[in-house]
Design a protein around this motif. Structure first.
Motif, PDB file in Angstrom:
ATOM      1  N   ILE A  92      11.346 -65.215  42.567  1.00 21.66           N
ATOM      2  CA  ILE A  92      11.118 -64.838  41.246  1.00 21.66           C
ATOM      3  C   ILE A  92      12.496 -64.775  40.234  1.00 21.66           C
ATOM      4  CG2 ILE A  92      10.203 -63.050  39.431  1.00 21.66           C
ATOM      5  CD1 ILE A  92       8.168 -62.396  41.319  1.00 21.66           C
ATOM      6  N   VAL A  93      13.410 -64.082  41.020  1.00 20.85           N
ATOM      7  CA  VAL A  93      14.643 -64.165  40.379  1.00 20.85           C
ATOM      8  C   VAL A  93      15.139 -65.394  40.356  1.00 20.85           C
ATOM      9  CG1 VAL A  93      16.984 -62.849  40.878  1.00 20.85           C
ATOM     10  CG2 VAL A  93      14.917 -61.570  41.070  1.00 20.85           C
ATOM     11  N   LEU A  94      15.326 -66.238  41.370  1.00 22.99           N
ATOM     12  CA  LEU A  94      15.780 -67.358  41.234  1.00 22.99           C
ATOM     13  C   LEU A  94      15.316 -68.215  40.261  1.00 22.99           C
ATOM     14  CD1 LEU A  94      16.587 -68.219  44.933  1.00 22.99           C
ATOM     15  CD2 LEU A  94      18.155 -67.774  43.327  1.00 22.99           C
ATOM     16  N   ASN A  95      13.956 -68.276  39.901  1.00 26.86           N
ATOM     17  CA  ASN A  95      13.205 -68.926  39.197  1.00 26.86           C
ATOM     18  C   ASN A  95      13.761 -68.769  37.722  1.00 26.86           C
ATOM     19  OD1 ASN A  95      10.711 -68.887  37.118  1.00 26.86           O
ATOM     20  ND2 ASN A  95      10.444 -70.859  38.412  1.00 26.86           N
ATOM     21  N   MET A  96      13.647 -67.186  37.547  1.00 27.91           N
ATOM     22  CA  MET A  96      14.225 -66.980  36.083  1.00 27.91           C
ATOM     23  C   MET A  96      15.592 -67.023  35.721  1.00 27.91           C
ATOM     24  SD  MET A  96      12.784 -62.986  36.106  1.00 27.91           S
ATOM     25  CE  MET A  96      10.841 -62.662  35.692  1.00 27.91           C
ATOM     26  N   SER A  97      16.438 -67.375  36.889  1.00 32.32           N
ATOM     27  CA  SER A  97      17.952 -67.680  36.722  1.00 32.32           C
ATOM     28  C   SER A  97      17.915 -69.243  36.296  1.00 32.32           C
ATOM     29  CB  SER A  97      18.731 -67.237  37.991  1.00 32.32           C
ATOM     30  OG  SER A  97      18.709 -65.866  38.286  1.00 32.32           O
ATOM     31  N   ALA A  98      17.257 -69.865  37.073  1.00 30.74           N
ATOM     32  CA  ALA A  98      17.174 -71.388  36.763  1.00 30.74           C
ATOM     33  C   ALA A  98      16.661 -71.583  35.551  1.00 30.74           C
ATOM     34  CB  ALA A  98      16.351 -72.248  37.757  1.00 30.74           C
ATOM     35  N   ASN A  99      15.590 -70.691  34.874  1.00 29.29           N
ATOM     36  CA  ASN A  99      15.446 -71.055  33.339  1.00 29.29           C
ATOM     37  C   ASN A  99      16.263 -70.547  32.662  1.00 29.29           C
ATOM     38  OD1 ASN A  99      12.646 -72.365  33.617  1.00 29.29           O
ATOM     39  ND2 ASN A  99      11.546 -70.295  34.451  1.00 29.29           N
ATOM     40  N   MET A 100      16.951 -69.493  32.866  1.00 29.24           N
ATOM     41  CA  MET A 100      18.157 -68.880  31.948  1.00 29.24           C
ATOM     42  C   MET A 100      19.023 -69.995  31.648  1.00 29.24           C
ATOM     43  SD  MET A 100      18.303 -64.974  32.718  1.00 29.24           S
ATOM     44  CE  MET A 100      16.939 -63.927  32.637  1.00 29.24           C
ATOM     45  N   LEU A 101      19.400 -70.623  32.755  1.00 24.37           N
ATOM     46  CA  LEU A 101      20.484 -71.580  32.871  1.00 24.37           C
ATOM     47  C   LEU A 101      20.149 -72.905  32.402  1.00 24.37           C
ATOM     48  CD1 LEU A 101      21.992 -70.952  36.306  1.00 24.37           C
ATOM     49  CD2 LEU A 101      22.864 -70.186  34.020  1.00 24.37           C
ATOM     50  N   GLY A 102      18.796 -73.119  31.608  1.00 22.78           N
ATOM     51  CA  GLY A 102      18.424 -74.262  31.194  1.00 22.78           C
ATOM     52  C   GLY A 102      18.233 -75.504  32.235  1.00 22.78           C
ATOM     53  N   LEU A 103      17.806 -75.043  33.473  1.00 26.33           N
ATOM     54  CA  LEU A 103      17.577 -76.199  34.502  1.00 26.33           C
ATOM     55  C   LEU A 103      16.235 -76.901  34.429  1.00 26.33           C
ATOM     56  CD1 LEU A 103      19.914 -74.447  37.539  1.00 26.33           C
ATOM     57  CD2 LEU A 103      20.356 -76.397  35.689  1.00 26.33           C
ATOM     58  N   GLY A 104      15.185 -76.235  33.778  1.00 26.32           N
ATOM     59  CA  GLY A 104      13.986 -76.793  33.422  1.00 26.32           C
ATOM     60  C   GLY A 104      13.372 -77.386  34.797  1.00 26.32           C
ATOM     61  N   ASN A 105      13.505 -78.551  35.172  1.00 26.10           N
ATOM     62  CA  ASN A 105      12.718 -78.991  36.141  1.00 26.10           C
ATOM     63  C   ASN A 105      13.244 -78.250  37.484  1.00 26.10           C
ATOM     64  OD1 ASN A 105      11.083 -80.817  34.849  1.00 26.10           O
ATOM     65  ND2 ASN A 105      12.469 -82.586  34.855  1.00 26.10           N
ATOM     66  N   ALA A 106      14.413 -77.857  37.655  1.00 30.81           N
ATOM     67  CA  ALA A 106      14.900 -77.147  38.719  1.00 30.81           C
ATOM     68  C   ALA A 106      14.328 -76.037  38.994  1.00 30.81           C
ATOM     69  CB  ALA A 106      16.596 -77.148  38.691  1.00 30.81           C
ATOM     70  N   THR A 108      11.156 -75.411  38.604  1.00 33.86           N
ATOM     71  CA  THR A 108       9.648 -75.634  39.080  1.00 33.86           C
ATOM     72  C   THR A 108       9.352 -75.430  40.340  1.00 33.86           C
ATOM     73  OG1 THR A 108       9.284 -77.375  37.507  1.00 33.86           O
ATOM     74  CG2 THR A 108       8.028 -77.337  39.105  1.00 33.86           C
ATOM     75  N   PRO A 109      10.453 -75.965  41.237  1.00 37.67           N
ATOM     76  CA  PRO A 109      10.117 -75.578  42.822  1.00 37.67           C
ATOM     77  C   PRO A 109      10.112 -73.974  43.159  1.00 37.67           C
ATOM     78  CG  PRO A 109      12.055 -76.857  42.691  1.00 37.67           C
ATOM     79  CD  PRO A 109      11.352 -76.824  41.278  1.00 37.67           C
ATOM     80  N   LEU A 110      11.204 -73.497  42.546  1.00 43.87           N
ATOM     81  CA  LEU A 110      11.269 -72.135  42.608  1.00 43.87           C
ATOM     82  C   LEU A 110      10.172 -71.266  42.167  1.00 43.87           C
ATOM     83  CD1 LEU A 110      15.034 -72.033  41.515  1.00 43.87           C
ATOM     84  CD2 LEU A 110      14.178 -72.057  43.926  1.00 43.87           C
ATOM     85  N   GLY A 111       9.671 -71.582  41.195  1.00 39.69           N
ATOM     86  CA  GLY A 111       8.490 -71.005  40.536  1.00 39.69           C
ATOM     87  C   GLY A 111       7.143 -71.160  41.489  1.00 39.69           C
ATOM     88  N   LEU A 112       6.895 -72.357  41.982  1.00 42.38           N
ATOM     89  CA  LEU A 112       5.947 -72.739  42.967  1.00 42.38           C
ATOM     90  C   LEU A 112       6.036 -71.944  44.082  1.00 42.38           C
ATOM     91  CD1 LEU A 112       5.780 -76.618  42.537  1.00 42.38           C
ATOM     92  CD2 LEU A 112       4.278 -75.019  41.773  1.00 42.38           C
ATOM     93  N   LYS A 113       7.043 -71.645  44.710  1.00 40.84           N
ATOM     94  CA  LYS A 113       7.598 -70.847  45.904  1.00 40.84           C
ATOM     95  C   LYS A 113       7.125 -69.595  45.543  1.00 40.84           C
ATOM     96  CE  LYS A 113       9.388 -70.168  49.942  1.00 40.84           C
ATOM     97  NZ  LYS A 113       8.910 -70.599  51.197  1.00 40.84           N
ATOM     98  N   ALA A 114       7.617 -69.008  44.415  1.00 43.48           N
ATOM     99  CA  ALA A 114       7.348 -67.744  43.995  1.00 43.48           C
ATOM    100  C   ALA A 114       5.876 -67.407  43.986  1.00 43.48           C
ATOM    101  CB  ALA A 114       8.043 -67.413  42.788  1.00 43.48           C
ATOM    102  N   MET A 115       5.178 -68.376  43.291  1.00 45.07           N
ATOM    103  CA  MET A 115       3.726 -68.182  43.248  1.00 45.07           C
ATOM    104  C   MET A 115       2.950 -68.139  44.786  1.00 45.07           C
ATOM    105  SD  MET A 115       1.890 -67.619  40.536  1.00 45.07           S
ATOM    106  CE  MET A 115       2.139 -67.611  38.835  1.00 45.07           C
ATOM    107  N   GLU A 116       3.351 -68.891  45.422  1.00 45.33           N
ATOM    108  CA  GLU A 116       2.886 -69.181  46.838  1.00 45.33           C
ATOM    109  C   GLU A 116       3.170 -67.777  47.571  1.00 45.33           C
ATOM    110  OE1 GLU A 116       4.812 -71.444  50.502  1.00 45.33           O
ATOM    111  OE2 GLU A 116       3.814 -72.756  49.043  1.00 45.33           O
ATOM    112  N   GLU A 117       4.211 -67.099  47.578  1.00 45.15           N
ATOM    113  CA  GLU A 117       4.605 -65.911  47.948  1.00 45.15           C
ATOM    114  C   GLU A 117       3.912 -64.855  47.310  1.00 45.15           C
ATOM    115  OE1 GLU A 117       8.726 -65.872  47.793  1.00 45.15           O
ATOM    116  OE2 GLU A 117       9.044 -67.103  49.567  1.00 45.15           O
ATOM    117  N   LEU A 118       3.581 -64.963  46.027  1.00 45.37           N
ATOM    118  CA  LEU A 118       2.552 -63.736  45.358  1.00 45.37           C
ATOM    119  C   LEU A 118       1.164 -64.070  45.929  1.00 45.37           C
ATOM    120  CD1 LEU A 118       3.916 -63.979  41.769  1.00 45.37           C
ATOM    121  CD2 LEU A 118       4.378 -62.028  43.414  1.00 45.37           C
ATOM    122  N   GLN A 119       0.833 -65.243  46.079  1.00 48.76           N
ATOM    123  CA  GLN A 119      -0.433 -65.494  46.599  1.00 48.76           C
ATOM    124  C   GLN A 119      -0.805 -64.813  48.054  1.00 48.76           C
ATOM    125  OE1 GLN A 119      -3.222 -66.514  45.133  1.00 48.76           O
ATOM    126  NE2 GLN A 119      -4.392 -66.834  46.602  1.00 48.76           N
TER     127      GLN A 119
END
Length: 194
Positions: A92-106, A108-119
């Protein structure tokens, strides 16, 4: 349901193309868009492979744990249902960091991984948990400290003029999304006086 919507849109396009005499244009557009979709998919594969690799290196080196530990006071308040040392916190932290840095598509995989781990923590697999909903709300509103490269390219020289408004707007949307989810997910206790 989404499959029916897409199928309906395709049928309507073909029917309208037949009745207006533009079926060749419909066919050509379908072929052109198929090419574009392959180009986009191949471009995303590279970005996803890169960031999943970076995430794996960060995970193996312990960097994710260090970042998650530094942000633990905030993350524990945002995601009280997720154990502080769970790998989902790092994702989640890495996904938020990538979003804050404007990395957009980058992001996405971090968000998918976070959701998989939350599941993995989800006791009811068919229903989203409060943590999943909070993550989705924050991820969708995503605070932007660095404008995405596409915005800078499109805006040209005026991109610097929208920097502060972008930070303010995305910060407000993130706070509003987080507060809304937190308010809706707060447990109710009928024994408490109202």
């Amino acid at each position: 349901m989404l499959n029916y919507i897409w199928f309906g849109m395709m049928v309507i396009g073909v029917v309208v193309g037949v009745f207006t005499g533009n079926i060749e244009a419909v066919t050509q557009a379908a072929i052109d868009m198929a090419k574009v979709s392959v180009e986009i998919a191949i471009g995303l594969i590279g970005i996803m492979a890169l960031w999943l690799g970076v995430m794996k290196i960060a995970e193996e080196s312990g960097l994710i744990r260090i970042i998650a530990r530094a942000l633990r006071p905030i993350m524990v308040r945002l995601f009280p249902d997720v154990p502080a040392d769970h790998p989902a916190m790092g994702s989640i932290v890495l996904n938020m960091s990538a979003n804050m840095l404007g990395l957009g598509n980058a992001a996405t995989p971090l968000g998918l991984k976070a959701m998989e781990e939350l599941q993995e923590l989800n006791p009811e697999k068919g229903t989203a948990t409060n943590a999943m909903v909070m993550f989705l709300a924050i991820n969708t509103s995503s605070v932007q400290f660095i404008l995405p490269a596409t915005v800078v390219a499109l805006m040209g020289g005026v991109s610097s003029q929208i920097f502060i408004p972008t930070i303010l707007a995305t910060t407000c949307s993130t706070i509003a999304a987080g507060r809304s989810v937190a308010r809706e997910s707060r447990p109710t206790n009928s024994a408490l006086p109202t």
